[in-house]
Scaffold this motif. Structure first.
Motif, PDB file in Angstrom:
ATOM      1  N   ARG A  41      49.546  35.382  29.789  1.00  0.00           N
ATOM      2  CA  ARG A  41      49.692  34.867  31.103  1.00  0.00           C
ATOM      3  C   ARG A  41      48.169  35.283  31.696  1.00  0.00           C
ATOM      4  NH1 ARG A  41      53.409  33.190  29.189  1.00  0.00           N
ATOM      5  NH2 ARG A  41      55.326  32.534  30.252  1.00  0.00           N
ATOM      6  N   GLY A  42      47.503  34.104  32.238  1.00  0.00           N
ATOM      7  CA  GLY A  42      46.121  34.277  32.863  1.00  0.00           C
ATOM      8  C   GLY A  42      45.878  33.411  33.997  1.00  0.00           C
ATOM      9  N   VAL A  43      45.000  33.838  34.653  1.00  0.00           N
ATOM     10  CA  VAL A  43      44.641  32.898  35.831  1.00  0.00           C
ATOM     11  C   VAL A  43      42.881  32.853  35.855  1.00  0.00           C
ATOM     12  CG1 VAL A  43      44.199  32.626  38.298  1.00  0.00           C
ATOM     13  CG2 VAL A  43      46.652  33.211  37.213  1.00  0.00           C
ATOM     14  N   VAL A  44      42.367  31.661  35.785  1.00  0.00           N
ATOM     15  CA  VAL A  44      40.932  31.595  35.930  1.00  0.00           C
ATOM     16  C   VAL A  44      40.514  30.642  37.054  1.00  0.00           C
ATOM     17  CG1 VAL A  44      38.898  30.830  34.710  1.00  0.00           C
ATOM     18  CG2 VAL A  44      40.617  31.706  33.396  1.00  0.00           C
ATOM     19  N   ARG A  45      39.662  31.139  37.964  1.00  0.00           N
ATOM     20  CA  ARG A  45      39.214  30.643  39.020  1.00  0.00           C
ATOM     21  C   ARG A  45      37.802  30.991  39.069  1.00  0.00           C
ATOM     22  NH1 ARG A  45      39.807  33.525  43.483  1.00  0.00           N
ATOM     23  NH2 ARG A  45      39.549  31.652  44.911  1.00  0.00           N
ATOM     24  N   GLY A  46      36.880  29.755  39.660  1.00  0.00           N
ATOM     25  CA  GLY A  46      35.442  30.089  39.409  1.00  0.00           C
ATOM     26  C   GLY A  46      34.578  29.216  40.333  1.00  0.00           C
ATOM     27  N   ALA A  47      33.441  29.572  40.465  1.00  0.00           N
ATOM     28  CA  ALA A  47      32.503  28.571  41.702  1.00  0.00           C
ATOM     29  C   ALA A  47      31.279  28.684  40.738  1.00  0.00           C
ATOM     30  CB  ALA A  47      32.653  29.125  42.777  1.00  0.00           C
ATOM     31  N   GLN A  48      30.648  27.489  40.939  1.00  0.00           N
ATOM     32  CA  GLN A  48      29.281  27.335  40.378  1.00  0.00           C
ATOM     33  C   GLN A  48      28.294  26.740  41.509  1.00  0.00           C
ATOM     34  OE1 GLN A  48      28.804  24.451  37.081  1.00  0.00           O
ATOM     35  NE2 GLN A  48      26.566  24.754  36.989  1.00  0.00           N
ATOM     36  N   ILE A  49      27.094  27.508  41.745  1.00  0.00           N
ATOM     37  CA  ILE A  49      26.075  27.184  42.455  1.00  0.00           C
ATOM     38  C   ILE A  49      24.798  27.320  41.491  1.00  0.00           C
ATOM     39  CG2 ILE A  49      24.485  27.976  44.285  1.00  0.00           C
ATOM     40  CD1 ILE A  49      27.262  27.488  45.199  1.00  0.00           C
ATOM     41  N   ASP A  50      24.176  25.746  41.400  1.00  0.00           N
ATOM     42  CA  ASP A  50      23.117  25.775  40.648  1.00  0.00           C
ATOM     43  C   ASP A  50      23.571  25.857  39.114  1.00  0.00           C
ATOM     44  OD1 ASP A  50      21.579  25.284  42.749  1.00  0.00           O
ATOM     45  OD2 ASP A  50      20.586  27.153  42.974  1.00  0.00           O
ATOM     46  N   ASP A  51      22.646  26.869  38.455  1.00  0.00           N
ATOM     47  CA  ASP A  51      23.209  27.421  37.104  1.00  0.00           C
ATOM     48  C   ASP A  51      23.686  28.633  36.873  1.00  0.00           C
ATOM     49  OD1 ASP A  51      21.951  25.145  36.022  1.00  0.00           O
ATOM     50  OD2 ASP A  51      19.917  25.988  35.795  1.00  0.00           O
ATOM     51  N   HIS A  53      27.168  30.937  37.520  1.00  0.00           N
ATOM     52  CA  HIS A  53      28.769  30.704  37.470  1.00  0.00           C
ATOM     53  C   HIS A  53      29.526  32.250  37.963  1.00  0.00           C
ATOM     54  CE1 HIS A  53      28.481  27.079  34.862  1.00  0.00           C
ATOM     55  NE2 HIS A  53      27.457  27.330  34.660  1.00  0.00           N
ATOM     56  N   ILE A  54      30.449  31.935  38.660  1.00  0.00           N
ATOM     57  CA  ILE A  54      30.915  33.092  39.172  1.00  0.00           C
ATOM     58  C   ILE A  54      32.411  33.049  38.802  1.00  0.00           C
ATOM     59  CG2 ILE A  54      31.115  32.841  41.610  1.00  0.00           C
ATOM     60  CD1 ILE A  54      30.895  35.905  42.119  1.00  0.00           C
ATOM     61  N   THR A  55      33.232  33.861  38.173  1.00  0.00           N
ATOM     62  CA  THR A  55      34.540  33.637  37.817  1.00  0.00           C
ATOM     63  C   THR A  55      35.303  34.727  37.940  1.00  0.00           C
ATOM     64  OG1 THR A  55      33.771  31.951  36.003  1.00  0.00           O
ATOM     65  CG2 THR A  55      35.908  32.539  35.964  1.00  0.00           C
ATOM     66  N   ASP A  56      36.658  34.562  38.504  1.00  0.00           N
ATOM     67  CA  ASP A  56      37.672  35.536  38.727  1.00  0.00           C
ATOM     68  C   ASP A  56      38.508  35.457  37.736  1.00  0.00           C
ATOM     69  OD1 ASP A  56      39.614  37.171  39.651  1.00  0.00           O
ATOM     70  OD2 ASP A  56      39.949  36.436  41.562  1.00  0.00           O
ATOM     71  N   VAL A  57      38.961  36.322  36.860  1.00  0.00           N
ATOM     72  CA  VAL A  57      39.629  36.330  35.682  1.00  0.00           C
ATOM     73  C   VAL A  57      40.799  37.244  35.813  1.00  0.00           C
ATOM     74  CG1 VAL A  57      39.941  36.303  33.283  1.00  0.00           C
ATOM     75  CG2 VAL A  57      37.811  35.498  34.276  1.00  0.00           C
ATOM     76  N   ARG A  58      42.256  36.891  35.941  1.00  0.00           N
ATOM     77  CA  ARG A  58      43.183  37.904  35.799  1.00  0.00           C
ATOM     78  C   ARG A  58      43.994  37.531  34.459  1.00  0.00           C
ATOM     79  NH1 ARG A  58      44.767  38.431  42.047  1.00  0.00           N
ATOM     80  NH2 ARG A  58      42.991  37.252  42.871  1.00  0.00           N
ATOM     81  N   ALA A  59      44.510  38.170  33.763  1.00  0.00           N
ATOM     82  CA  ALA A  59      45.111  38.118  32.587  1.00  0.00           C
ATOM     83  C   ALA A  59      45.851  39.314  31.992  1.00  0.00           C
ATOM     84  CB  ALA A  59      44.120  37.476  31.533  1.00  0.00           C
ATOM     85  N   THR A  60      46.778  38.920  30.983  1.00  0.00           N
ATOM     86  CA  THR A  60      47.316  40.174  30.235  1.00  0.00           C
ATOM     87  C   THR A  60      46.440  40.668  28.994  1.00  0.00           C
ATOM     88  OG1 THR A  60      48.745  38.473  29.359  1.00  0.00           O
ATOM     89  CG2 THR A  60      49.712  39.492  31.109  1.00  0.00           C
TER      90      THR A  60
END
Length: 313
Positions: A41-51, A53-60
């Protein structure tokens, strides 16, 4: 497992197939393997500003690899900075490996193979940014890959809470405000890397000189007189010695100055304080008096013209 009912509100819980697709979309092509695909199981949330990327990853538990074959396919090179928020992870690159725990940071380069292994459920924040945004020599950055940097002591103790807040508030990272927050994060990370690399060590004359030169360049970017001769004179060295210093870092002083000026132009085009200034005036302020030339090199660096960049942000 770290993906609780409450945390489901932060993003859709994915199985392994969709998680792999989400990882590829968020980063660069990667190979993701798990022992029990049916239990992943995993969750991927992200945002991008210009070039950036910032990503919040939660997973097994799983393993992520940037294999030589994937690297060979070609892609724009990025630095990736990971900060563990929960659980642990093993990072391997350039013959080094380190185990990261909550609050720890590490950097790695997408242009070379690497492995990330997670033996248990975890949460991490990953920032992926073009390499030119880190204003340190390539040689220095090459010494920092897969090196653990503590987020609970030293300079890291100031930076880790800021990065954590970014991960917790991805929905706030948009527009000019988001750009300023993201650029601040890059500046803070550069400070961490400067300290970790020893670039601010006054006892090393060579690195101390380079640090003074970088600082001098940044303080005088808006000066029309900034160039090899003025930089060398300000530091009582010959221009030949100055060129040799930058050659040893894998670049030239002219390239370094141009890159730093372009970065400042990019920031200014997003800054409300410059909103009433024409693009040509912003360019001239940062040392590009020829508007046509500026437009060409800006597009070469960032993929869009400065006017398009301003209009879409």
């Amino acid at each position: 497992m770290l993906i609780t009912r409450e945390e489901r509100t932060h993003g859709e819980v994915l199985g392994i197939s969709r998680f792999r697709a989400a990882v590829d979309d968020s980063f660069v092509p990667l190979q993701v393997s798990v022992e029990r695909p049916d239990r992943f199981r995993g969750v991927v949330r992200g945002a991008q500003i210009d070039d950036v990327h910032i990503t919040d990853v939660r997973a097994t538990a799983h393993v992520v690899e940037r294999t030589p074959e994937l690297v060979a396919r070609g892609a724009s090179p990025y630095f990736k900075v990971s900060m563990m928020l929960a659980g642990t992870g093993l990072l391997i690159q350039d013959g080094r490996e380190t185990t990261l725990g909550p609050g720890d940071l590490a950097i790695y380069d997408t242009d070379r193979p690497y492995t990330l292994a997670f033996d248990e459920a975890f949460r991490t924040m990953v920032m992926m940014l073009p390499r030119h945004l880190i204003a340190l020599p390539a040689e220095v950055m090459g010494q920092l890959t897969a090196v653990r940097m503590s987020g609970s002591e030293g300079v890291g103790a100031f930076v880790a809470p800021y990065l954590t807040q970014l991960a917790e508030n991805l929905d706030q990272l948009s527009g000019a405000t988001g750009a300023r927050l993201m650029h601040s994060a890059v500046d803070l990370l550069t400070t961490v890397f400067t300290r970790e690399s020893g670039m601010d060590d006054a006892s090393d004359p060579h690195r101390a000189l380079l640090r003074r030169i970088y600082g001098h360049i940044d303080r005088h970017l808006a000066s029309a007189d900034l160039g090899p001769a003025s930089v060398a004179a300000a530091h009582y060295i010959s221009t030949r010695h100055l060129h040799a210093l930058f050659h040893a870092q894998g670049t030239t002083i002219s390239t370094w100055i141009r890159t730093r000026r372009l970065q400042q132009c990019q920031r200014s085009l997003l800054d409300p304080a410059f909103a009433d200034r024409p693009v040509s005036a912003v360019a001239a302020h940062w040392g590009f008096p020829d508007a046509a030339h500026f437009s060409r090199i800006f597009k070469a660096a960032f993929g869009v013209s400065p006017s398009e960049f301003r209009a879409t942000h």
